[in-house]
Design a protein around this motif. Structure first.
Motif, mmCIF file in Angstrom:
data_model
loop_
_atom_site.group_PDB
_atom_site.id
_atom_site.type_symbol
_atom_site.label_atom_id
_atom_site.label_comp_id
_atom_site.label_asym_id
_atom_site.label_seq_id
_atom_site.Cartn_x
_atom_site.Cartn_y
_atom_site.Cartn_z
ATOM 1 N N PHE A 1 0.831 -1.210 0.000
ATOM 2 C CA PHE A 1 0.000 0.000 0.000
ATOM 3 C C PHE A 1 0.865 1.260 0.000
ATOM 4 O O PHE A 1 0.557 2.239 -0.686
ATOM 5 N N ILE A 2 1.952 1.240 0.761
ATOM 6 C CA ILE A 2 2.823 2.408 0.807
ATOM 7 C C ILE A 2 3.511 2.617 -0.548
ATOM 8 O O ILE A 2 3.774 3.743 -0.966
ATOM 9 N N HIS A 3 3.767 1.522 -1.272
ATOM 10 C CA HIS A 3 4.326 1.622 -2.630
ATOM 11 C C HIS A 3 3.339 2.357 -3.543
ATOM 12 O O HIS A 3 3.746 3.227 -4.337
ATOM 13 N N TYR A 4 2.063 2.029 -3.418
ATOM 14 C CA TYR A 4 1.044 2.723 -4.216
ATOM 15 C C TYR A 4 1.004 4.209 -3.853
ATOM 16 O O TYR A 4 0.969 5.078 -4.733
ATOM 17 N N ILE A 5 1.021 4.502 -2.550
ATOM 18 C CA ILE A 5 0.938 5.899 -2.091
ATOM 19 C C ILE A 5 2.083 6.730 -2.658
ATOM 20 O O ILE A 5 1.873 7.800 -3.238
ATOM 21 N N ILE A 6 3.299 6.228 -2.512
ATOM 22 C CA ILE A 6 4.481 6.992 -2.921
ATOM 23 C C ILE A 6 4.566 7.119 -4.446
ATOM 24 O O ILE A 6 4.970 8.160 -4.973
ATOM 25 N N THR A 7 4.165 6.074 -5.170
ATOM 26 C CA THR A 7 4.370 6.032 -6.616
ATOM 27 C C THR A 7 3.269 6.711 -7.416
ATOM 28 O O THR A 7 3.531 7.333 -8.447
ATOM 29 N N TYR A 8 2.030 6.622 -6.933
ATOM 30 C CA TYR A 8 0.904 7.009 -7.793
ATOM 31 C C TYR A 8 0.058 8.180 -7.287
ATOM 32 O O TYR A 8 -0.738 8.722 -8.048
ATOM 33 N N LEU A 9 0.180 8.549 -6.025
ATOM 34 C CA LEU A 9 -0.645 9.653 -5.543
ATOM 35 C C LEU A 9 -0.052 11.003 -5.935
ATOM 36 O O LEU A 9 1.171 11.159 -6.001
ATOM 37 N N PRO A 10 -0.915 12.007 -6.171
ATOM 38 C CA PRO A 10 -0.417 13.350 -6.536
ATOM 39 C C PRO A 10 0.179 14.077 -5.330
ATOM 40 O O PRO A 10 -0.006 13.671 -4.181
ATOM 41 N N LYS A 11 0.866 15.185 -5.616
ATOM 42 C CA LYS A 11 1.491 15.983 -4.563
ATOM 43 C C LYS A 11 0.455 16.405 -3.521
ATOM 44 O O LYS A 11 -0.672 16.722 -3.851
ATOM 45 N N GLY A 12 0.872 16.451 -2.289
ATOM 46 C CA GLY A 12 -0.033 16.854 -1.213
ATOM 47 C C GLY A 12 -0.771 15.682 -0.634
ATOM 48 O O GLY A 12 -0.840 15.516 0.594
ATOM 49 N N LEU A 13 -1.321 14.838 -1.509
ATOM 50 C CA LEU A 13 -2.049 13.659 -1.023
ATOM 51 C C LEU A 13 -1.104 12.586 -0.496
ATOM 52 O O LEU A 13 -1.479 11.788 0.354
ATOM 53 N N VAL A 14 0.126 12.566 -1.005
ATOM 54 C CA VAL A 14 1.135 11.678 -0.423
ATOM 55 C C VAL A 14 1.339 12.047 1.043
ATOM 56 O O VAL A 14 1.354 11.190 1.933
ATOM 57 N N GLY A 15 1.456 13.345 1.304
ATOM 58 C CA GLY A 15 1.608 13.820 2.685
ATOM 59 C C GLY A 15 0.409 13.472 3.541
ATOM 60 O O GLY A 15 0.547 13.092 4.707
ATOM 61 N N LEU A 16 -0.807 13.573 2.955
ATOM 62 C CA LEU A 16 -2.020 13.247 3.702
ATOM 63 C C LEU A 16 -2.046 11.773 4.097
ATOM 64 O O LEU A 16 -2.347 11.431 5.249
#
Length: 574
Positions: free
Chosen positions: A394-409
């Motif tokens: 799941f963290i791989h998905y977050i870091i690789t595919y989420l846009p800026k700002g939402l990674v931080g969220l």
């Protein structure tokens, strides 16, 4: 990570810490510090109970669990609503009637000090380990993915939690849980929406569920009676029920949440609120993991999601063998992607092609085989490395595919979840240490201020212990399972003690003490010889059954021993 992500993380975390300190500073007595002056409304009780259980492990490991094994893990929670009803109508009235600070106070009144101390010590051991894991889980994964220093991560998370838990006690834990759960659910719903939105244009949500089904990820209920299967309907409503009864009914980290309620009714409503929402919440988190799986059917994937494994292989004699497997996996995934698209196109014209469905299933097995071969190479390259990568998916998905700002969220979600469970754990560990161990052995009269100071001191002490354990921890097969396995080893015996206390009045102190000791010893042996020595998936017994066996052994053995022992101390009516 971008600057905006760092801003989101820092602002979120420091808002929670400062808010917790500001809202709850200055506890003057033990009741205020440990039980929040019994002023907590039912909805805060419910949210706090839920946040205590929903650690970072839940949001890191559960999607990975669903990615690998599908929705079946939800059966683990089938016993929870039943447990909530039993606790509401048995445990809560007794605790409130006796005006206890901890669950274990009841045991001294019902049995004796030795029984109370035994239960408290069992709690301190397993919760101390569990609290260390709630720090360690996000630290090791975030450090691996982002390159952060593991030890520094452990210290930062642990210290932040110690600050507001030390300052405000139970009230601080409760009020911060509301903010943390809001951030957690906002982040998870956002992630779910983005995952589904990121699917190819011709893949609807319904198609995604059908694709997941073709990959055997939607098998929610298993009625198998084979005790080797970890998650079945029967293990959920028996072993899961007993685990939930013990966790919510006798674990001080949970008991303390609803003992702070305004009244019996407020506490009961808070637990029932948790019982109604917990299973749907876990279902949703698992479904998020399944949607990540479907999303990845159309993406390029690593052979192993743990970045440490790639580093190990690159510096080993198995580097070329690993590259061969990477090439094989790429070919399988490319073919599987095309077959999945064809399958979805057939679904869009209301025709399910069984040939394509079988082909998807066969390719999934081939993919699994290649990944298993890769894990064997990683294990050969470094036998100390744990090859299971479910916690990194799941963290791989977050870091690789989420846009800026939402990674931080989403990273803030993980850190908030870590802080919520860790705060509850430290609060309960300190309260139990002071009330059940320290206070019972202090011979001189001490005032309220002294015991508030002692609770704060033990909060810091247990915080340091948890951080140290996190710093020397090892990544196990899957963290969500590890936490539950640790609990299952101890919870059955503790629950058995309480069940005897509540329902079997003729059993007295000596019988229950020896019954519990024999039961716990037996569980250690069963766990070692039926579970621990076997590879994952080949155990002779699912770990959930340890809860049922431990409780029943305690009840039966203590009842038999009572027919031998002739003691007759006073007992209380409960």
């Amino acid at each position: 990570m971008q600057q905006i992500d760092w801003i989101v993380i820092v602002l979120t975390i420091f808002f929670i810490v400062i808010y917790g300190v500001w809202k709850t500073k200055g506890s003057k007595n033990v009741n205020e510090y440990i039980l929040g002056n019994n002023e907590t409304p039912w909805y805060t009780v419910g949210i706090s109970v839920m946040a205590t259980q929903a650690s970072a492990i839940t949001f890191l490991s559960t999607p990975g669990q669903a990615f690998n094994d599908g929705m079946g893990f939800v059966q683990f929670y089938f016993g929870l609503p039943i447990a909530m009803v039993i606790i509401c109508y048995t445990f809560i009235p007794i605790y409130h009637k006796l005006k206890v600070f901890t669950a274990y106070e009841y045991l001294e009144k019902r049995f004796d000090l030795k029984t109370r101390s035994l239960a408290a010590i069992l709690f301190l051991v397993q919760r101390g380990l569990g609290t260390g894991l709630t720090i360690y889980a996000p630290s090791i994964i975030l450090s691996s993915i982002l390159g952060w220093n593991l030890t520094q991560m452990n210290i930062i998370i642990g210290t932040l939690v110690i600050v507001y838990t030390f300052s405000g006690g139970t009230k601080a834990v409760n009020v911060t849980h509301k903010q943390q759960m809001f951030i957690i659910m906002l982040g998870m719903f956002t992630a779910f929406y983005l995952i589904v939105s990121g699917l190819p244009e011709n893949i609807s949500f319904t198609n995604a569920l059908q694709i997941a089904g073709a990959n055997d990820k939607m098998n929610i209920i298993d009625f198998s009676v084979d005790p080797k299967n970890r998650y079945t309907f029967w293990s959920g409503i028996t072993g899961g029920l007993f685990l939930m009864l013990s966790y919510f009914g006798t674990d001080q980290s949970q008991v303390q949440r609803y003992l702070s309620g305004k009244s019996i009714r407020e506490s009961q409503m808070g637990l029932l609120f948790n019982g109604l929402l917990k299973v749907p919440m876990q279902f949703f988190i698992l479904l998020t993991g399944v949607m990540v799986y479907v999303f990845f059917q159309f993406q390029t994937l690593p052979l192993n999601f743990n970045p440490n494994s790639k580093v190990i292989i690159e510096n080993s004699a198995y580097k070329n063998d690993y590259k061969v497997l990477e090439s094989k996996l790429a070919n399988v995934l490319e073919e599987k992607k095309q077959v999945t698209i064809d399958y979805a196109n057939q679904l869009n014209i209301d025709v399910e092609n069984p040939v394509l469905k079988r082909r998807i299933s066969a390719l999934s097995e081939k993919e699994k085989s290649i990944r298993d071969q890769a894990k064997e190479l990683i294990s050969k390259a470094d036998n100390k490395d744990k090859t299971n990568d479910a916690d990194y998916i799941f963290i791989h998905y977050i870091i690789t595919y989420l846009p800026k700002g939402l990674v931080g969220l989403l990273l803030a979600v993980i850190l908030c979840a870590a802080m919520s469970s860790t705060a509850s754990g430290l609060n309960a560990l300190a309260s139990t240490t002071v009330i059940d161990i320290y206070k019972r052995n202090v011979k001189e009269e001490k005032n309220e201020k002294h015991f508030v100071s002692a609770t704060k001191m033990f909060t810091v002490m247990w915080g340091v212990v948890a951080i140290l354990f996190a710093c020397v921890g090892t990544l196990f097969e899957n963290l969500i399972q590890l936490v539950n396995i640790i609990g299952s080893i101890f919870y059955g015996t503790v629950l058995g003690i309480f069940l005897v206390g509540f329902y079997i009045k003729f059993v007295k102190a000596k019988a229950i003490l020896w019954g519990a000791v024999i039961s716990q010893t037996t569980i250690f042996f069963i766990y070692y010889f039926a579970i621990h020595i076997y590879p994952s998936g080949q155990e002779k017994l699912g770990y959930l059954w340890l809860n049922f066996i431990g409780a029943m052994l305690t009840v039966v053995i203590s009842s038999l021993l009572q027919t031998i022992f002739k003691e007759d101390p006073e007992t209380i009516e409960a």
